[in-house]
Each structure stands twice: as structure tokens, then as C-alpha cells.
Design an enzyme around this catalytic site. Sequence first.
Site, short mmCIF file in Angstrom:
data_model
loop_
_atom_site.label_atom_id
_atom_site.label_comp_id
_atom_site.label_asym_id
_atom_site.label_seq_id
_atom_site.Cartn_x
_atom_site.Cartn_y
_atom_site.Cartn_z
N HIS A 191 0.84 -1.21 0.00
CA HIS A 191 0.00 0.00 0.00
C HIS A 191 0.87 1.25 0.00
O HIS A 191 0.66 2.18 -0.80
CB HIS A 191 -0.91 -0.01 1.22
CG HIS A 191 -1.58 1.29 1.49
ND1 HIS A 191 -2.84 1.60 1.03
CD2 HIS A 191 -1.15 2.39 2.18
CE1 HIS A 191 -3.16 2.83 1.42
NE2 HIS A 191 -2.15 3.33 2.12
N GLU A 192 1.87 1.30 0.90
CA GLU A 192 2.73 2.49 1.00
C GLU A 192 3.53 2.71 -0.29
O GLU A 192 3.66 3.85 -0.76
CB GLU A 192 3.69 2.34 2.19
CG GLU A 192 3.00 2.33 3.54
CD GLU A 192 2.24 3.61 3.82
OE1 GLU A 192 2.67 4.68 3.35
OE2 GLU A 192 1.20 3.54 4.51
N HIS A 234 1.67 4.39 -3.09
CA HIS A 234 1.68 5.86 -3.11
C HIS A 234 2.83 6.37 -3.97
O HIS A 234 2.67 7.35 -4.72
CB HIS A 234 1.82 6.41 -1.69
CG HIS A 234 0.57 6.30 -0.86
ND1 HIS A 234 -0.64 6.83 -1.26
CD2 HIS A 234 0.35 5.73 0.35
CE1 HIS A 234 -1.54 6.59 -0.33
NE2 HIS A 234 -0.98 5.91 0.66
N GLU A 241 -5.68 7.09 -0.91
CA GLU A 241 -5.66 5.88 -0.09
C GLU A 241 -6.39 4.73 -0.78
O GLU A 241 -5.91 3.58 -0.76
CB GLU A 241 -6.31 6.17 1.28
CG GLU A 241 -5.52 7.11 2.16
CD GLU A 241 -4.13 6.59 2.46
OE1 GLU A 241 -3.99 5.37 2.71
OE2 GLU A 241 -3.19 7.40 2.45
#
Length: 475
Positions: A335-336, A339, A415
Site C-alpha cells: 500500500h505504501e 503511493h 488511499e
Amino acid sequence: MGMWASVDTMWDFPVEKRIFGAVLLFSWTVYLWETFLAQRQRRVYRTTTHVPPELEQIMDSDTFEKSRLYQLDKSTFSFWSGLYSVVESTLILLFGGIPYLWRLSGRVCGSAGFGPEYEIIQSLVFLLLATLYSALTGLPWSLYNTFVIEEKHGFNHQTLEFFMKDTIKKFTVTQCILLPVSSLLLYIIKIGGDYFFIYAWLFTLVVSLVLVTIYADYIAPLFDKFTPLPEGKLKQEIEVMAKSIDFPLTKVYVVEGSKRSSHSNAYFYGFFKNKRIVLFDTLLEEYSVQNKDNQEEPGTEPRNEGEGDSEEIRAKVKNKKQGCKNEEVLAVLGHELGHWKLGHTIKNIIISQINSFLCFFLFAVLIGQKVLFAAFGFYDNQPTLIGLLIIFQFIFSPYNEVLSFGLTVLSRRFEFQADAFAKKLGMAKDLYSALIKLNKDNLGFPVSDWLFSTWHYSHPPLLERLQALKDKKQD
């Protein structure tokens, strides 16, 4: 007619009085709006006392009640601290606190042999006194939050001695950065001529990039211990994932966040081909101090999970562990890194710098307006630092509120996109369970008022994220 006459006479006040009144009115309007939103959310905390049916599969009643009480305490604390803040700032403005502190700074400089012509020196003394006042008045609130609320709900791991040393260290480091940067900025504005706003913006851009680059290597280690993630399966899998998406990973660190709190986090930093990942020890199941404390006492036979236990009992035993398994940690990192891969980091930097340039440009337009200084008690002189304070903190307040809301909306969109990226990497199931565990470990309350969450939540509510991960459609 009488009402309209009273409104008309209000406009007979001098311009500086109208500006001052508008600033006070807006600050209280924002406070009342925030209070209204918080009250709606507190009503949710008070009335939602049982796990809703849609949450029964992901949250047990014990954790739900703990998170409800924790968030209720935090909300009550925010109400009182917010009330204190708005009353304090109002009294400071009404009783001329800013011009008084500027005059006091001048007297301090005068006693050291620096006259009024040394405006930058006086500005630094003003900043030092202002930040010292802020630190001292904020200390009781910080102590209460740490040693009452966080302690009560099992998050605080600090001793009072550690807290005070840490507070003094933070203040010292902040001054070591704030004062030199401020002096250079003021000097650039003074000598920059008609286009000083361009040079000031470029200077702040360079400073922000330098601070982001050196923070984790030189500033953060002053407060927390960073150690390289040991060789093993987790590190190997992180490196493989980073390579698969062309993330230029150089190092992976574990930060000892557990000495302060049991809250967990993970982030990456660095520019160009020098990226580093930082994992909080509280995020890693095998590193968690709490898990070590919860190990079964010597002399008892180890529980063979799955044999002779009901699903409910096994779930409770499993939920006692803090942090995530390796697969879940990888999903969180997926997920990070999403970004980064999707350009969210660069987009945020661009938005920030466009906003910064716009603010400096408007500052250049407004700095010559003596009426703005007069509105805050500066009739005879117009110090550059005071101009920055008045324009950026007070005059731009409505714009800042709108910008903040826009960035919150954008953040929620980012997100969802980062979750979808991890999903495309085949990590949907592990991210799903990781989000539930992180919500449990941090006692996040999964039920929220729609208006409160729309205005405040930079991350989508838990149920919305879980539903998006379960959705078979590709985002």
C-alpha cells in the site's frame, strides 16, 4: 429598520477594526463548526454500544468497547483543549499580546546592545519567546494526554523523566532549525527587491527538501533508535517486492517506537535512487513488546491452536497478539509503495509548492498594507516577521480551511488507489486482515458520523476500505 441601521453602523468602524473583528469572528466560527462536528461524532460514540451486524465478522465486542471508550475520551479531551486554544488566542489578540511580545523582544535586544535597526535579531528573540510560551502553556495538555488518556487505554510506555527529557530535546532541536532558517528567510525578503517572493519560495523549497532528506538519518535518531532489519525472510520478501515495482530500495530500518507508545506505523523516505523503508517495531508481530509480555507463563503447556477450541476462543487468543504477520506487513508496504508508484508523493509535493508560491506572491501584494499591521496593534512599524504572522496565520485562515478540506478529500482518493495497487499485487487478503489488526491495535472506532468523517478523515473509514478490497471489480 433598527436592525439594518445597526448593521450599517458596524461598517462605520475604521478598516483596521473591521479586519480585526473579522479575524476573531472567523476563528470562533471555525471553532463552533468543529465543535458541532465533534458533537455529532461523540453522539455516535455514546449511542453505538454494541457491534453493528456488518462488523461482527471483523471485530469482537471487547475490542469494540475499548475503542469506543478510547475515542470518547480523546474527543472530550479535544473539546476542552480546543476551547482553551480559541479562548487563549482571542485573549492574546484582544489584549495586544503580539505587539507586547514584540516590544519585550526589543527590550531584550536593547539590553544586549542591539537597537531597533537589528530587526532580524529582534525577530529571532520574538520567535524564541513565542515558541517557549507555546511549549509551556501546551505542556499540561500534553502531560494529561500522555499520562492520563494514553496511559488509561494502554498506549503510553513513557516515564515522566523520559517525557520531560524528550520534550526539552524536541524544543532544542526545533530552535536549532527554526531560528537559522527564519533569519535567512527574513534576510532574503529584505534584500530580494520586487521579486523577493520568488527567492523566498525557492529558499523554502530547498529547506523542505533538505529536511525531508536528512530527517530520518540525522534528526529522528536523536529521539528513537533505528536498527537495520535483520537478514531473513521478511527482508528478502520486501526487497523482492521493491524490485518488482522498480522501487530503488537501499535500506530497511526498524524503529523502536514501543518505548513511547504501542501505536504502529510504517513509511518510506528519500529522493531519487536512495529510498529507505522504516517499520515501527509495534507493526511487526515478532518484535512487539506486548506479545512478549503476553507469552504463556513458564510451567504451562503451550496451547496447540486449533485443537479442542471453538472458533470464538481461537479468535480471542489470536487477537491478543499485537502487530502483523510477515505477509500482512508486506501488504501494508505494498500500500505504501503504491503511493510512490502512483505518483502520490510527487503530486503532494507539487500541490504544496504551488500553494507555497501562491502564498508568498499574495504576501508580497499585502505586505505593504499598513492597515493590516494597524489591525493587530502595530501603528508605527511594520516588522517583516509580524507581517508573515498576520498574513499567513490570520488573513489566509479562510483559504487554509478550504485548502485543508480539499487535501483531505484528495488524500482519501489516494488511499483507495494505494489499496487498489496492493490488491493488484495479489495482497488483497493480507491487506484486508492487516487493516483489521491495525484498527484493533490502535483502538480505531469503525463507526463514524458521515459529516465528521467527510471533513476530518484523511483515510477512508475502515468498512469502506474493506469493501473496496472485497470488490471484484478493478479500480
